[in-house]
Scaffold this motif. Structure first.
Motif, PDB file in Angstrom:
ATOM      1  N   ARG A 443      -0.138 -52.108  36.541  1.00 40.20           N
ATOM      2  CA  ARG A 443      -0.103 -50.768  35.934  1.00 40.20           C
ATOM      3  C   ARG A 443      -1.535 -50.395  35.595  1.00 40.20           C
ATOM      4  N   GLU A 458      -4.385 -35.413  38.375  1.00 39.60           N
ATOM      5  CA  GLU A 458      -2.983 -35.112  38.087  1.00 39.60           C
ATOM      6  C   GLU A 458      -2.308 -34.511  39.320  1.00 39.60           C
ATOM      7  N   ILE A 462       0.823 -36.287  41.478  1.00 37.54           N
ATOM      8  CA  ILE A 462       2.061 -35.550  41.776  1.00 37.54           C
ATOM      9  C   ILE A 462       2.284 -35.519  43.294  1.00 37.54           C
ATOM     10  N   GLY A 465       3.474 -38.824  44.379  1.00 32.79           N
ATOM     11  CA  GLY A 465       4.744 -39.223  43.774  1.00 32.79           C
ATOM     12  C   GLY A 465       4.645 -40.345  42.757  1.00 32.79           C
ATOM     13  N   TYR A 466       3.458 -40.546  42.165  1.00 35.86           N
ATOM     14  CA  TYR A 466       3.303 -41.576  41.136  1.00 35.86           C
ATOM     15  C   TYR A 466       3.638 -40.979  39.767  1.00 35.86           C
ATOM     16  N   GLN A 467       4.392 -41.717  38.951  1.00 37.31           N
ATOM     17  CA  GLN A 467       4.682 -41.272  37.590  1.00 37.31           C
ATOM     18  C   GLN A 467       3.508 -41.623  36.685  1.00 37.31           C
ATOM     19  N   CYS A 469       1.168 -40.695  32.682  1.00 31.57           N
ATOM     20  CA  CYS A 469       0.970 -40.061  31.375  1.00 31.57           C
ATOM     21  C   CYS A 469      -0.482 -39.587  31.305  1.00 31.57           C
ATOM     22  N   SER A 483       3.214 -40.181  24.456  1.00 29.46           N
ATOM     23  CA  SER A 483       2.750 -40.681  25.759  1.00 29.46           C
ATOM     24  C   SER A 483       2.514 -42.185  25.707  1.00 29.46           C
ATOM     25  N   SER A 492       9.200 -49.418  31.455  1.00 27.17           N
ATOM     26  CA  SER A 492       8.680 -48.076  31.729  1.00 27.17           C
ATOM     27  C   SER A 492       8.326 -47.928  33.201  1.00 27.17           C
ATOM     28  N   GLU A 493       8.652 -46.756  33.765  1.00 21.92           N
ATOM     29  CA  GLU A 493       8.353 -46.483  35.173  1.00 21.92           C
ATOM     30  C   GLU A 493       7.012 -45.769  35.336  1.00 21.92           C
ATOM     31  N   LYS A 494       6.308 -45.537  34.234  1.00 25.61           N
ATOM     32  CA  LYS A 494       4.997 -44.890  34.310  1.00 25.61           C
ATOM     33  C   LYS A 494       4.006 -45.864  34.935  1.00 25.61           C
TER      34      LYS A 494
END
Length: 600
Positions: A443, A458, A462, A465-467, A469, A483, A492-494
């Motif tokens: 991560r 950002e 998008i 397709g990455y999640q 914060c 956040s 968490s999938e972030k």
């Protein structure tokens, strides 16, 4: 009588008078509590001043020099001074100092805790308990100090344990004030509630209406033990905070007062306090004058003159450097506690820094050449014509992404596509790096100084397709906390956390990440170290990898070179003089790999 119409107004009048009298008595009671509280603290201040100078003079002759320097401004010398020609020999003075120190040790037995206070939840590590004992020793000798452990070693817990010790063993319930960056206030409140729920903490923050409610209802004598507020609120609400005589004023990220002429530094000196404690993982950032500013805040009666300090520690030649460094160690020893993670936290996985060098795209080369030649036609094509101010900043923008210049991005309409990646060397590198990190379940924290670059990143995340914060200087307190919680929660999938180096590099715990990407480097290396240690801290289970992006043959190479030169001063003065009981050799950060990627 109850039905008598004439009696009803009389009863209401009596009730109003009674309530008014109760309100008056309540205000008097609060004022009496405040006066009693302040008087007790001021009495302790007088006791503290008597033994402090004697204690310092026992430490080293340097303090005697500074004390004499501050007294030369007065017409009459204090005490029984004698002309220099009739002073006793140095050996006699040394013998007297040694005798006084032995007498002091024989007559007073300092507190030394073998176990943590019972009011502290959780298990403190051995070095954290040693840090608490060091803080207690400062308290007993009337000395203000700098808790300068490396970032990620639990300075917050050690500070909370000191307040818990004072409450449990000394009966001192405060009031204490913690002044910290806005981004860390939530963490301070959570840590106090978690480790020492005995302490009643009030967060003094919010809009004018919320602050007025806190002042009237919560920030009253006897109703709180700790007031946690931000640097901005300390300045705005100084009149409300000046009412109190504080037991401890604790300044987190204390390098913010390194400029003695700043509004924050001047405001903090207005408050009446028994003790001052500075918390910083970066005690020395650029030069020795900033160190004097911190020492002046702690002991203004000793370190009263910056000129005297600069003269005493002036390095006139290479041969004198070692002697000057040793003198600085003597000065810092009574005040500063500095431990490194590599010395005390043996179970913490290591941190490896890797510089990834990359070439420029064709568009970047075009813009970079235009900037150096000051070709406004190239830079302002399609956008508003502007003068080139701060050429160094413009060059760094070009190294990051050409779309930071107005008119560079094709459009309108503006669409996100591969062109966003292909026009910047660093983006090509990031696009190749992230899938590999994703595959191995890492991560990632990505830091940049430029919030407009975070907008570009950002859009990229998008697009792929990455999640993620995001935190920057404009993010509100509640959104910051939300956040951080979303990123740190189990499962968490972030995948990515975007942060601005200055706003997101202070006191935030993101140990669930194991990769830090410094998209661009700060002129001040300590800001980058702060950023790295959001992940490399207690609780980290994996080895932390730090990838520092650098565009080859550009100004960024000079920025990194200058940053490491600044770290050399910190390594000489602070790291060698730390109080961990171990000697360490002078080390600069080790760069593991230079990896070059040239774009055609």
């Amino acid at each position: 009588q109850a039905e008598d119409p004439a009696g009803i107004p009389e009863v209401g009048k009596q009730e109003r008078a009674r309530l008014k009298q109760l309100q008056k008595l309540k205000k008097q009671k609060i004022q009496e509590i405040l006066q009693t509280q302040n008087a007790a603290i001021n009495a302790d201040m007088n006791k503290k001043g008597k033994g402090r100078l004697k204690y310092l003079l026992q430490q080293t002759e340097i303090f005697a020099h500074f004390a004499e320097g501050s007294q030369t401004k007065e017409k009459k010398p204090r005490g029984r001074g004698r002309p220099a020609s009739k002073r006793r020999a140095v050996e006699e003075d040394d013998e007297e100092y040694l005798q006084e120190e032995e007498d002091a040790l024989a007559s007073s037995v300092g507190t030394h805790l073998l176990v943590q206070p019972s009011c502290i939840n959780g298990q403190m590590r051995d070095y954290q308990l040693a840090g608490l004992n060091w803080l207690i020793r400062l308290y007993e000798n009337g000395i203000n100090g700098i808790l300068a452990d490396e970032m990620g070693l639990g300075k917050t817990l050690q500070t909370i344990s000191l307040m818990g010790y004072l409450h449990e063993f000394r009966g001192i319930t405060g009031p204490h004030m913690v002044v910290a960056p806005k981004s860390t206030l939530g963490n301070w409140m959570n840590e106090i509630a978690r480790f020492c729920p005995l302490l009643r903490a009030v967060k003094f923050l919010g809009n004018p209406e919320e602050r007025n409610h806190i002042r009237e209802k919560l920030l009253q004598p006897g109703k709180f033990d700790v007031c946690v507020t931000s640097f901005e609120m300390a300045i705005k609400e100084k009149n409300a905070l000046k009412r109190f005589s504080w037991r401890y004023i604790i300044i987190d990220e204390a390098h913010r007062i390194k400029n003695e002429n700043s509004l924050l530094s001047k405001t903090m000196r207005l408050f009446s306090t028994n003790y001052r404690l500075l918390i910083t993982g970066t005690p020395l950032q650029n030069n020795l004058h900033e160190l004097w500013s911190l020492l002046n805040f702690l002991l203004p009666e000793i370190f009263s003159s910056a000129d005297t300090f600069d003269e005493w520690f002036q390095i006139t030649g290479e041969n004198d450097q070692q002697e000057v460094v040793q003198q600085l160690h003597k000065v810092l020893r009574p005040f500063l506690l500095r431990r490194l993670k590599s010395d005390v936290e043996k179970g913490l996985p290591p941190k490896k820094e890797i510089i990834l060098k990359v070439g420029m795209s064709q568009m970047q080369k075009q813009y970079y050449r235009g900037l150096l030649q000051k070709d406004l036609e190239v830079i302002n094509a399609g956008g508003e014509r502007k003068r080139l101010l701060n050429i160094a900043m413009q060059l760094r923008k070009c190294c990051n992404h050409p779309y930071l210049f107005q008119g560079a991005e094709p459009g309108p309409p503006y669409t996100t596509g591969d062109h966003l990646i292909e026009t910047a060397g660093k983006m090509v590198l990031l696009d190749k790096l992230l899938p590999k990190l994703k595959d191995r379940d890492s991560r990632v924290l990505i830091f940049s100084q430029m919030t407009r670059l975070l907008d570009i990143l950002e859009d990229y995340l998008i697009y792929r397709g990455y999640q993620f914060c995001r935190i920057d200087g404009s993010t509100g307190g509640q959104d910051r906390d939300a956040s951080i919680d979303a990123f740190n929660k189990p499962g968490s999938e972030k995948f990515v956390f975007l942060l601005s180096t200055r706003a997101g590099g202070l006191g935030i715990n993101l140990a669930t990440a194991d990769v830090v990407i410094l998209y661009d480097s700060d002129w001040n290396p300590q800001a980058d170290l702060q950023a790295q240690d959001r992940a490399h801290r207690i609780g980290q289970k994996k080895e932390v990898q730090v990838f520092r992006f650098c565009t080859e043959y550009t100004i960024e190479e000079k920025v990194i070179e200058r940053a490491y030169k600044k770290l050399a001063l910190d390594a000489l003065v602070i790291q060698q003089g730390r109080l961990s009981g171990q000697k360490s050799e002078f080390l600069l950060p080790v760069i593991a790999i230079f990896w070059k990627m040239l774009l055609l």
